[in-house]
Design a protein around this motif. Structure first.
Motif, PDB file in Angstrom:
ATOM      1  N   VAL A  14      36.305  26.622  48.245  1.00 38.27           N
ATOM      2  CA  VAL A  14      36.443  28.071  48.398  1.00 38.27           C
ATOM      3  C   VAL A  14      37.804  28.540  47.919  1.00 38.27           C
ATOM      4  O   VAL A  14      37.937  29.595  47.321  1.00 38.27           O
ATOM      5  CB  VAL A  14      36.208  28.475  49.865  1.00 38.27           C
ATOM      6  N   ASN A  15      38.851  27.740  48.176  1.00 40.43           N
ATOM      7  CA  ASN A  15      40.184  28.092  47.690  1.00 40.43           C
ATOM      8  C   ASN A  15      40.183  28.289  46.185  1.00 40.43           C
ATOM      9  O   ASN A  15      40.795  29.201  45.648  1.00 40.43           O
ATOM     10  CB  ASN A  15      41.184  27.000  48.045  1.00 40.43           C
ATOM     11  N   LEU A 282      47.644  28.902  52.416  1.00 38.70           N
ATOM     12  CA  LEU A 282      46.658  28.818  51.348  1.00 38.70           C
ATOM     13  C   LEU A 282      46.070  30.207  51.066  1.00 38.70           C
ATOM     14  O   LEU A 282      46.565  31.214  51.554  1.00 38.70           O
ATOM     15  CB  LEU A 282      45.557  27.842  51.747  1.00 38.70           C
ATOM     16  N   ALA A 283      44.972  30.228  50.300  1.00 41.54           N
ATOM     17  CA  ALA A 283      44.328  31.498  49.960  1.00 41.54           C
ATOM     18  C   ALA A 283      42.934  31.627  50.573  1.00 41.54           C
ATOM     19  O   ALA A 283      42.181  32.509  50.209  1.00 41.54           O
ATOM     20  CB  ALA A 283      44.237  31.653  48.455  1.00 41.54           C
ATOM     21  N   GLY A 284      42.534  30.771  51.483  1.00 41.18           N
ATOM     22  CA  GLY A 284      41.216  30.856  52.113  1.00 41.18           C
ATOM     23  C   GLY A 284      40.912  29.569  52.830  1.00 41.18           C
ATOM     24  O   GLY A 284      41.656  28.608  52.701  1.00 41.18           O
ATOM     25  N   ALA A 285      39.905  29.503  53.661  1.00 37.57           N
ATOM     26  CA  ALA A 285      38.882  30.548  53.784  1.00 37.57           C
ATOM     27  C   ALA A 285      38.267  30.527  55.192  1.00 37.57           C
ATOM     28  O   ALA A 285      37.114  30.848  55.368  1.00 37.57           O
ATOM     29  CB  ALA A 285      37.798  30.330  52.757  1.00 37.57           C
ATOM     30  N   ASN A 307      37.539  41.228  53.267  1.00 29.72           N
ATOM     31  CA  ASN A 307      36.436  41.682  52.436  1.00 29.72           C
ATOM     32  C   ASN A 307      35.165  41.744  53.270  1.00 29.72           C
ATOM     33  O   ASN A 307      35.156  41.353  54.441  1.00 29.72           O
ATOM     34  CB  ASN A 307      36.239  40.757  51.228  1.00 29.72           C
ATOM     35  N   GLY A 308      34.110  42.249  52.657  1.00 29.37           N
ATOM     36  CA  GLY A 308      32.815  42.357  53.314  1.00 29.37           C
ATOM     37  C   GLY A 308      32.059  41.041  53.297  1.00 29.37           C
ATOM     38  O   GLY A 308      32.661  39.967  53.266  1.00 29.37           O
ATOM     39  N   LYS A 315      29.961  34.151  53.932  1.00 28.40           N
ATOM     40  CA  LYS A 315      30.391  33.403  55.114  1.00 28.40           C
ATOM     41  C   LYS A 315      31.849  32.986  55.032  1.00 28.40           C
ATOM     42  O   LYS A 315      32.249  32.020  55.694  1.00 28.40           O
ATOM     43  CB  LYS A 315      29.513  32.163  55.320  1.00 28.40           C
ATOM     44  N   TRP A 316      32.664  33.720  54.259  1.00 29.49           N
ATOM     45  CA  TRP A 316      34.032  33.255  54.116  1.00 29.49           C
ATOM     46  C   TRP A 316      35.094  34.326  54.300  1.00 29.49           C
ATOM     47  O   TRP A 316      36.254  34.003  54.474  1.00 29.49           O
ATOM     48  CB  TRP A 316      34.222  32.600  52.731  1.00 29.49           C
TER      49      TRP A 316
END
Length: 363
Positions: A14-15, A282-285, A307-308, A315-316
């Motif tokens: 995901v990242n 990190l950037a996610g998640a 975000n939506g 799911k993230w």
């Protein structure tokens, strides 16, 4: 302790997805030579005293006990959402952009759900001083975009900037602490003039916000040599020092991209100047685990993209995770109101750092 069984192993995938989206977003608008949007010929802020901003009183002193912890459902081994934002724009040009109304709506929901903002530095230090029964949330904003902070002619944060929206929500929700973390690059908040940069950074620091290092030019650290990584970080560190910012305790990876040797993101040296960060984000998640947990990895702290629930965000991203935490209150961090103790349900005792045994309360 792991936040959600079966999810942690896909964080890396995901990242990468979030990183690619971020690259596209940064290419949408014209940028300055160092990767920051530029504000030209800005007028200096007035020196007259601005109107008063809403103040949030410190929580009243509490000495936690097993009974008081049980009464509020304290779980300081629980999960903490660290939310990641980029540009705040009236018309979104990329999936990671949010509009002012979207940001305001998300902060309103957080306030109504009992969340209290803390900075990234406070989180990793375990300095979580919020009322009993409340939940910490970390609001983080990358890149120092002009939409994050600017002062109007009245000396107050401009309408629909991040800081103005945070104060607006705080004014309507007593207890919602108006703080956030801004990880910035060169030309913070689109300003080129050093005096205005220093004034902006100084204003934010004075009002309790964290302003920290996001590299000078926002490069993909995975593609850089050790020397180039250190140069990008040190150049930004020197800029922050010139602007009067405190030492950066935390660091956010541009694009969420780790260097080939991950330790280069937290420690290094260039041109006679060394750097060290207490934590790397990190950037996610998914939500982060408690800084009091044995499994807390301060050099790989996950964040949740605001975000939506469409597409890869199904799911993230923040809407999904905040709903999930609302439905699983036993899994989120709930404060005992006493920063000198760590209170948890007895079933989580084995998850907490051994060094905290002397201040641990179980029930």
């Amino acid at each position: 302790m792991r936040s959600t069984p079966g999810l942690t192993h896909v964080i890396g995938i995901v990242n990468i997805g979030v990183m690619i989206v971020a690259v596209v977003a940064l290419l949408v608008l014209p940028l300055g030579h160092d990767g920051a949007n530029v504000e030209h010929a800005a007028k200096p802020a007035p020196k007259t005293a601005p109107p008063a901003l809403p103040e949030v009183p410190a929580p009243p002193p509490v000495t936690a006990t097993a009974e008081s912890a049980r009464n509020v459902g304290a779980n300081e081994a629980g999960m903490v959402p660290v939310l990641m934002y980029h540009r705040i724009m009236k018309k979104r040009l990329a999936s990671i952009d949010r509009t002012p109304s979207q940001l305001r709506g998300e902060l309103e929901k957080l306030a109504k759900d009992g969340y209290v903002p803390i900075t990234a530095a406070e989180f990793v230090a375990g300095a979580i001083d919020i009322p009993a029964g409340a939940h910490p949330v970390v609001l983080t904003f990358d890149d120092g975009h002009p939409s994050h902070f600017a002062l109007g002619t009245d000396g107050m944060p401009k309408k629909d900037t991040v800081v103005q929206i945070i104060y607006d929500v705080a004014s309507r929700h007593p207890g919602f602490r108006p703080v956030a973390t801004f990880w910035i690059n060169a030309n913070p908040f689109g300003l080129r003039d050093t005096a205005r940069q220093a004034a902006a950074v100084g204003w934010l620091v004075e009002h309790g916000f964290e302003v920290a290092n996001h590299t000078f030019g926002h490069p993909d650290l995975y593609r850089l040599t050790k020397k180039k990584i250190a140069e990008s970080i040190v150049r930004q560190q020197r800029l922050l020092e010139r602007l009067g910012a405190p030492r950066s305790a935390t660091f956010a990876l541009p694009y969420g991209s780790r260097p080939k040797k991950r330790s280069n993101a937290r420690d290094g040296k260039w041109d006679g100047t060394s750097y060290h960060f207490d934590a790397v984000f990190l950037a996610g998640a998914e939500p982060a685990i408690s800084p009091y947990a044995k499994d807390f990895d301060r050099y790989n702290v996950p964040r949740i993209q605001s975000n939506g629930k469409k597409g890869e965000c199904r799911k993230w991203c923040s809407q999904y995770w905040l709903e999930w935490l609302r439905k699983h209150p036993d899994r989120r961090y709930t404060s005992d109101g006493d920063p000198s103790h760590v209170s948890i349900p007895s079933r989580f005792r084995g998850k907490i750092l051994a060094k905290l045994d002397g201040v641990l309360i179980t029930y």
